[in-house]
Design an enzyme around this catalytic site. Sequence first.
Site, short mmCIF file in Angstrom:
data_model
loop_
_atom_site.label_atom_id
_atom_site.label_comp_id
_atom_site.label_asym_id
_atom_site.label_seq_id
_atom_site.Cartn_x
_atom_site.Cartn_y
_atom_site.Cartn_z
N LEU A 105 -17.50 -0.19 0.45
CA LEU A 105 -18.49 0.71 -0.14
C LEU A 105 -18.59 0.49 -1.65
O LEU A 105 -19.16 1.30 -2.36
CB LEU A 105 -18.15 2.17 0.16
CG LEU A 105 -18.09 2.53 1.64
CD1 LEU A 105 -17.80 4.01 1.82
CD2 LEU A 105 -19.40 2.15 2.33
N TYR B 130 0.85 -1.19 0.00
CA TYR B 130 0.00 0.00 0.00
C TYR B 130 0.89 1.24 0.00
O TYR B 130 1.30 1.74 1.06
CB TYR B 130 -0.90 0.03 1.23
CG TYR B 130 -2.09 -0.90 1.20
CD1 TYR B 130 -2.38 -1.68 0.08
CD2 TYR B 130 -2.93 -1.01 2.30
CE1 TYR B 130 -3.48 -2.53 0.07
CE2 TYR B 130 -4.03 -1.85 2.30
CZ TYR B 130 -4.30 -2.61 1.18
OH TYR B 130 -5.38 -3.45 1.18
#
Length: 282
Positions: free
Chosen positions: A209, A60
């Site tokens: 989401l 990341y």
Amino acid sequence: MTIKTFSLGGELTINRLGFGAMRLAMGTFAGPTRDPETGVAVLRRAVELGVNHIDTAGFYGRDGVWANELIRTALVPYRDDLVIATKVGPLPGPNGVPSRQATADQLRGLVETDLRSLGLNRLDLVYLRVGGMTGPGGESIAERFAVLAELRAEGLIRHLGVSNVDAAQLAEARGIAPVAAVQNRHTGDPGLLPACEEAGIAYAPYFPLGGGVGSSPLDAERLGKVAARLGATTAQVAIAWLLAESPSVLAIPGTGSLDHLEENLAANDLDLRDEDLSDLRG
């Protein structure tokens, strides 16, 4: 009322609404990078607001800004109840996008790198992430998962997980060592969730989401209807619905914004009624 906590591996009590660290260092894997000071502030505020489960990975980041280093800068000394989950398997390609897979021989080095970058002697939870950015590919994961099981036996890892897997791959992993968590795409195989619930395994969908309302399993119209009725945002309703779906679900929405962080975590106080759930499920 939705249960707020989960016992990871039967021993680590964590709040089911956690935080995903992918967007701390960058908006997307292609960049650009984000201000490290903002990332540090977001992490500290997340913990202040009750987050004790942070999901991260050594891949990341890019161009000198890495989520693990931000976590170490922001949160060392770590709180006793903080659980940090990481994942190994993907390797960055020439463009920085994690498009390659590590071999079994490379996994120990990746785990040791995560230990150093996070400043830990033992990792709470390590997922073996398999396949690419598409759905589970069905290949055997036994050789790679056995490496992580060995590292767990050595005391470098506390609990093991698998990510982007199908039911056969999960069963293959469980035949080697206990699996404490599964992390699949939210829109992935819905059959894995009840299997995890029955086995006491956490289910932590990534992109909780949907990567945006347009790709969410809940359409914008249904989200908007419930959000208007409750005086909430569509993101808050989506997170609350995810937590209401099963007591085994861990929500890990990520953001690089303090405002979005506070908005997301406020979903923890949103209790959906039967009418709301009926509207969301259609």
